[in-house]
Design a protein around this motif. Structure first.
Motif, mmCIF file in Angstrom:
data_model
loop_
_atom_site.group_PDB
_atom_site.id
_atom_site.type_symbol
_atom_site.label_atom_id
_atom_site.label_comp_id
_atom_site.label_asym_id
_atom_site.label_seq_id
_atom_site.Cartn_x
_atom_site.Cartn_y
_atom_site.Cartn_z
ATOM 1 N N UNK A 7 -0.276 1.970 -15.631
ATOM 2 C CA UNK A 7 0.768 2.253 -15.143
ATOM 3 C C UNK A 7 0.812 2.110 -13.177
ATOM 4 N N UNK A 8 0.526 1.650 -12.859
ATOM 5 C CA UNK A 8 -0.459 1.560 -11.346
ATOM 6 C C UNK A 8 -0.605 2.980 -10.873
ATOM 7 N N UNK A 26 -3.455 7.269 -21.732
ATOM 8 C CA UNK A 26 -4.526 6.239 -22.404
ATOM 9 C C UNK A 26 -3.910 5.299 -22.764
ATOM 10 N N UNK A 27 -3.760 4.581 -21.453
ATOM 11 C CA UNK A 27 -3.866 3.206 -21.607
ATOM 12 C C UNK A 27 -4.677 2.032 -20.471
ATOM 13 N N UNK A 76 0.113 -0.115 -3.741
ATOM 14 C CA UNK A 76 -1.119 0.386 -4.651
ATOM 15 C C UNK A 76 -2.214 0.681 -4.137
ATOM 16 N N UNK A 77 -3.209 -0.006 -3.763
ATOM 17 C CA UNK A 77 -4.953 0.756 -3.422
ATOM 18 C C UNK A 77 -5.771 -0.145 -2.580
ATOM 19 N N UNK A 78 -5.975 0.198 -1.867
ATOM 20 C CA UNK A 78 -6.923 -1.210 -0.848
ATOM 21 C C UNK A 78 -8.468 -0.415 -0.662
ATOM 22 N N UNK A 79 -9.044 -0.665 -0.451
ATOM 23 C CA UNK A 79 -10.711 0.253 -0.233
ATOM 24 C C UNK A 79 -10.880 -0.691 1.210
ATOM 25 N N UNK A 80 -11.679 0.089 1.868
ATOM 26 C CA UNK A 80 -11.573 -0.005 3.893
ATOM 27 C C UNK A 80 -13.407 -0.726 3.971
ATOM 28 N N UNK A 81 -13.541 -2.060 4.077
ATOM 29 C CA UNK A 81 -14.109 -2.441 3.785
ATOM 30 C C UNK A 81 -15.003 -3.235 4.948
#
Length: 343
Positions: free
Chosen positions: A97-98, A146-147, A164-169
C-alpha cells in the motif's frame, strides 16, 4: 422388623441372581490353567500400564480457516547485527500500500562488535571488550499492515518523499559496504518463550562489497491453545538467496538485506488435546475383558486338542494289548474253561 426386611431383601436378590454358581468341590485346578492365568494377568498388567501412558500423553490438533482479520496490525520482532557502523545504515518497511514504517518507530540502533568471542558463541553471553564497535545491532518491534511488504536494511538513512522513499547513501564510501550479518531473532506476532524460528541464529558473510541478501518469507497466522499457554502468533517459512551486484554483468539491484514477506490468507488453529477419562475406562475394560475371553477360548481349544491326542494314544495302546486269535483258536496262553471246571 428391620432385620427381617433385610433378610427378605437379601434372599430376593439371591433368587434374582441369573449367573450360575459352581460348587468349589466341582472346580479342578490344573498346572495348564494356572500358567494361562499367570500369562493373562501379566499381559493385562503390561497393557494397562501402556494404556495409562497413552492416557497421560497429549497431541496437537490442526484446524484451518480463512483469516478474516484485516484491520489489526502485524508485529515484527527483529534482532539483527550488521557488520557496518550504525550511522551508515538504515532500516524500514515498505508494504504494497506504499505505506512506509520507519525504524525510528520501534527499532534501536546499538553499536557492537560483529565478531563474537568464544564465550559468546558458546554461552551467548556478553563479555567486556576493549575493541571499538565495528557493527550495528538493530533490535526492537515494528507494527505493520497485514499485507505483503518488504523490510530492508541498506546503506544510508531512509528519506521519505511523496513518490516513495529513498536512502541517503551518497555520503558513505563504497569501500565501507559490508552486509555480513547475523540474525539472532526474527519472528512475527506475539513472542512465545522457547520457540525457535527458522532464521534464528543465521549468520551470513559477504564475499563482496556490493552484495544483496534476500529472504522470501511466507507468514501464516496461528492461534495456539495448549494447557500451558494460549497465544496468537505467526509461523513462517523462508527461502534464501544472495548475489553480487554487478551492473556490467547484468546483475542489477541495491546492496543490502531484504526480507520480503507475504501474509497467508489461511489461519491455523493448533489445539492440544487429551484423551477423556471415560474413554480411558472404556479402553481399559475392553483390554481386560478381551484378554479374559481370548485366553479362555485359547485354553479351551488347547485342552480339546490335547484331549483328542491323548484319546488317540490311549486307543492305540489298548489295541496293541488286545487278545490275538489265530485260525479260530485262542492263544495257548489263555486258559480254557471246561465243563468240570464249571461244575
Amino acid at each position: 422388623m428391620r432385620r427381617l426386611n433385610r433378610k427378605k431383601t437379601l434372599n430376593l436378590m439371591k433368587e434374582l441372581d441369573a449367573f450360575p454358581k459352581v460348587p468349589e468341590s466341582y472346580i479342578e485346578t490344573t498346572a495348564t490353567g494356572g500358567t494361562v492365568s499367570l500369562i493373562a494377568f501379566t499381559t493385562m498388567a503390561l497393557l494397562t500400564i501402556m494404556e495409562f501412558m497413552v492416557y497421560r500423553d497429549t497431541w496437537m490438533k490442526y484446524e484451518y480457516e480463512v483469516d478474516k482479520d484485516f484491520t489489526s496490525k502485524l508485529r515484527i520482532n527483529i534482532d539483527i547485527t550488521v557488520a557496518m557502523k550504525c550511522q551508515y545504515i538504515g532500516a524500514d518497511v515498505l508494504d504494497l500500500a506504499e505505506t512506509m514504517v520507519s525504524s525510528a518507530d520501534g527499532l534501536v540502533y546499538e553499536p557492537v562488535i560483529f565478531e563474537l568471542s568464544p564465550l559468546q558463541r558458546e554461552w551467548q553471553r556478553e563479555d567486556k571488550s576493549l575493541q571499538p564497535p565495528d557493527a550495528c545491532r538493530i533490535h526492537g518491534q515494528l507494527y505493520v499492515n497485514k499485507v505483503a511488504g518488504n523490510f530492508h536494511i541498506t546503506v544510508g538513512k531512509a528519506i521519505p518523499h511523496p513518490r516513495g522513499h529513498a536512502h541517503l547513501a551518497a555520503l558513505v564510501s563504497h569501500e565501507s559496504y559490508n552486509f555480513s550479518h547475523r540474525i539472532d531473532h526474527l519472528s512475527f506476532g506475539e513472542l512465545i518463550t522457547g520457540v525457535i524460528n527458522p532464521l534464528d541464529g543465521t549468520e551470513k558473510i559477504a564475499s563482496d562489497h556490493n552484495q544483496m541478501f534476500q529472504y522470501f518469507i511466507t507468514v501464516v497466522p496461528t492461534k495456539l491453545h495448549t494447557y500451558k499457554i494460549a497465544a496468537e502468533t505467526h509461523q513462517f517459512s523462508v527461502t534464501e538467496r544472495e548475489r553480487v551486484i554487478n551492473h556490467a554483468a547484468g546483475s542489477h539491484g541495491v546492496s543490502g538485506i531484504f526480507m520480503k514477506y507475504d501474509i497467508s490468507s489461511l489461519m491455523v488453529t493448533v489445539t492440544e488435546e487429551h484423551m477423556p477419562f471415560w474413554q480411558f475406562l472404556v479402553r481399559l475394560c475392553g483390554i481386560i475383558g478381551g484378554i479374559f475371553s481370548t485366553t479362555g477360548i485359547l485354553h479351551g481349544i488347547g485342552g480339546f486338542i490335547v484331549e483328542i491326542i491323548c484319546c488317540r494314544f490311549r486307543l492305540g495302546s489298548h489295541k496293541s494289548t488286545s487278545v490275538p486269535v489265530q485260525d479260530g483258536h485262542l492263544n495257548n496262553h489263555v486258559p480254557l474253561v471246561t465243563e468240570d471246571a464249571m461244575q
